[in-house]
Scaffold this active site. Sequence first.
Site, short mmCIF file in Angstrom:
data_model
loop_
_atom_site.label_atom_id
_atom_site.label_comp_id
_atom_site.label_asym_id
_atom_site.label_seq_id
_atom_site.Cartn_x
_atom_site.Cartn_y
_atom_site.Cartn_z
N ILE A 1 -5.37 5.13 -7.52
CA ILE A 1 -5.34 3.91 -6.71
C ILE A 1 -5.44 4.43 -5.28
O ILE A 1 -4.47 4.94 -4.73
CB ILE A 1 -4.05 3.09 -6.94
CG1 ILE A 1 -3.96 2.63 -8.39
CG2 ILE A 1 -4.02 1.89 -5.98
CD1 ILE A 1 -2.69 1.87 -8.74
N PRO A 2 -6.63 4.34 -4.68
CA PRO A 2 -6.93 5.10 -3.46
C PRO A 2 -6.40 4.50 -2.16
O PRO A 2 -7.16 4.10 -1.28
CB PRO A 2 -8.46 5.14 -3.47
CG PRO A 2 -8.85 3.86 -4.13
CD PRO A 2 -7.80 3.62 -5.17
N CYS A 3 -5.09 4.49 -2.00
CA CYS A 3 -4.49 3.98 -0.76
C CYS A 3 -4.85 4.85 0.44
O CYS A 3 -4.76 4.40 1.58
CB CYS A 3 -2.99 3.84 -0.92
SG CYS A 3 -2.12 5.35 -1.31
N HIS A 4 -5.28 6.09 0.18
CA HIS A 4 -5.67 6.98 1.28
C HIS A 4 -6.93 6.48 2.01
O HIS A 4 -7.22 6.92 3.11
CB HIS A 4 -5.87 8.41 0.77
CG HIS A 4 -6.95 8.54 -0.25
ND1 HIS A 4 -6.74 8.28 -1.59
CD2 HIS A 4 -8.26 8.90 -0.13
CE1 HIS A 4 -7.87 8.49 -2.26
NE2 HIS A 4 -8.80 8.85 -1.40
N ASN B 1 0.84 -1.20 0.00
CA ASN B 1 0.00 0.00 0.00
C ASN B 1 0.88 1.25 0.00
O ASN B 1 0.63 2.20 -0.73
CB ASN B 1 -0.91 -0.03 1.23
CG ASN B 1 -2.00 1.01 1.20
OD1 ASN B 1 -2.79 1.05 0.26
ND2 ASN B 1 -2.05 1.85 2.22
#
Length: 159
Positions: free
Chosen positions: A119-122, A110
């Site tokens: 790519i919504p790692c948040h 991540n």
Amino acid sequence: METAFLNTPLGIAKIEGDTHGISSISILDEAPEKSSDIPEELEDAVYQLKEYFEGSRQEFDLELNPQGTEFQRKVWEALRTIPFGQQISYLDLSKRLGDVKAIRAVAAANGKNPIWIVIPCHRVLGSNGDLVGYAGGLHRKKWLLNHESPAKQVSLFPN
């Protein structure tokens, strides 16, 4: 490899890619010397990111080409399934990938996500709901989660 830059509320987004797709979107604290020209291969990415920051886009429709190990790409693909406005824990993400014992490896993958926001790692939080680990800085993670919060009038993570 082509490069474009976009001013955002969180800094300068650096977008890199080619005809095979977007390979990297990162956030810079300082503006580099840059051209205002946007290469044709990156126009759609710039347009969609602008819409995201304006609040009119919740999903991205871009060809992505992130470089990483097979495991990292598997984690990044799982991240893309987290809907706008929702969050999950690293443990939940590990479960989705079929191995709760891989939580540290999942967290490491991540953290190596090369395509900021798309790519919504948040959207991944600690098991207790805390903001943890974000390469772009926790202040940016907090801003992004509040930006995506369905209850815009109430901050999800107040100062």
